[in-house]
Design a protein around this motif. Structure first.
Motif, PDB file in Angstrom:
ATOM      1  N   PRO A  62       0.904  -1.022   0.055  1.00  0.00           N
ATOM      2  CA  PRO A  62       0.097  -0.022  -0.013  1.00  0.00           C
ATOM      3  C   PRO A  62       0.941   1.238   0.000  1.00  0.00           C
ATOM      4  O   PRO A  62       2.036   1.266   0.397  1.00  0.00           O
ATOM      5  N   THR A  63       0.455   2.233  -0.312  1.00  0.00           N
ATOM      6  CA  THR A  63       1.030   3.622  -0.476  1.00  0.00           C
ATOM      7  C   THR A  63       1.630   4.191   0.707  1.00  0.00           C
ATOM      8  O   THR A  63       2.393   4.856   0.928  1.00  0.00           O
ATOM      9  N   ASN A  64       0.885   3.637   1.956  1.00  0.00           N
ATOM     10  CA  ASN A  64       1.412   4.145   3.364  1.00  0.00           C
ATOM     11  C   ASN A  64       2.346   3.220   3.961  1.00  0.00           C
ATOM     12  O   ASN A  64       2.874   3.407   4.818  1.00  0.00           O
ATOM     13  N   SER A  65       2.863   2.129   3.152  1.00  0.00           N
ATOM     14  CA  SER A  65       3.771   1.303   3.593  1.00  0.00           C
ATOM     15  C   SER A  65       5.408   1.845   3.422  1.00  0.00           C
ATOM     16  O   SER A  65       5.501   2.578   2.318  1.00  0.00           O
ATOM     17  N   THR A 122      10.245   0.177  -2.324  1.00  0.00           N
ATOM     18  CA  THR A 122      11.316  -0.785  -2.145  1.00  0.00           C
ATOM     19  C   THR A 122      11.138  -1.976  -3.493  1.00  0.00           C
ATOM     20  O   THR A 122      10.059  -2.397  -3.616  1.00  0.00           O
ATOM     21  N   GLU A 123      12.111  -1.844  -4.252  1.00  0.00           N
ATOM     22  CA  GLU A 123      11.829  -2.971  -5.522  1.00  0.00           C
ATOM     23  C   GLU A 123      11.935  -4.439  -5.121  1.00  0.00           C
ATOM     24  O   GLU A 123      12.571  -4.780  -3.897  1.00  0.00           O
ATOM     25  N   GLU A 161      -0.968   4.045  10.504  1.00  0.00           N
ATOM     26  CA  GLU A 161       0.199   3.058  10.045  1.00  0.00           C
ATOM     27  C   GLU A 161       1.375   3.773   9.578  1.00  0.00           C
ATOM     28  O   GLU A 161       2.355   2.990   9.174  1.00  0.00           O
ATOM     29  N   GLN A 162       1.583   4.854   9.515  1.00  0.00           N
ATOM     30  CA  GLN A 162       2.969   5.629   9.248  1.00  0.00           C
ATOM     31  C   GLN A 162       3.712   5.999  10.359  1.00  0.00           C
ATOM     32  O   GLN A 162       4.593   6.763  10.203  1.00  0.00           O
TER      33      GLN A 162
END
Length: 104
Positions: free
Chosen positions: A4-7, A12-13, A65-66
């Protein structure tokens, strides 16, 4: 892998390797924690009794979550350590790469 965008792992590839026996293994590249001095500070929060990182992230960053952003901004290897000392001043910062006021 999609995060998710907030992870903290969103940018990270992933890598792939073939294990002995031929099985393909997908894994994350190493995530380098940004140097706190590079992060633009939003504010400082004095730790109060009962503070939790998820609640602080929800209050100041709009997403509980951030909490990991607070950890990054304060060089925390053990997140709980950040709220153990009442009165400690925690830096709340913008994400790496987002310009803002310089840190003092």
């Amino acid at each position: 892998m999609n995060f998710p965008t907030n992870s903290r792992y969103q940018a990270t590839e992933t890598m792939r390797m073939t294990a002995p026996g031929g099985a393909e293994v997908v894994f994350l590249q190493r995530r380098f924690v940004p140097q706190p001095e590079r992060l633009a500070s939003l504010l400082e929060h004095p730790v109060a009794e009962g503070d939790r990182l998820d609640n602080l992230a929800g209050r100041y960053l709009g997403d509980a979550e951030q909490f990991w952003r607070i950890c990054d901004a304060n060089r925390a290897m053990r997140p709980q350590q950040l709220v153990e000392t009442i009165g400690r001043r925690l830096t709340i910062a913008l994400p790496d790469g987002v310009p803002g006021a310089p840190r003092v």
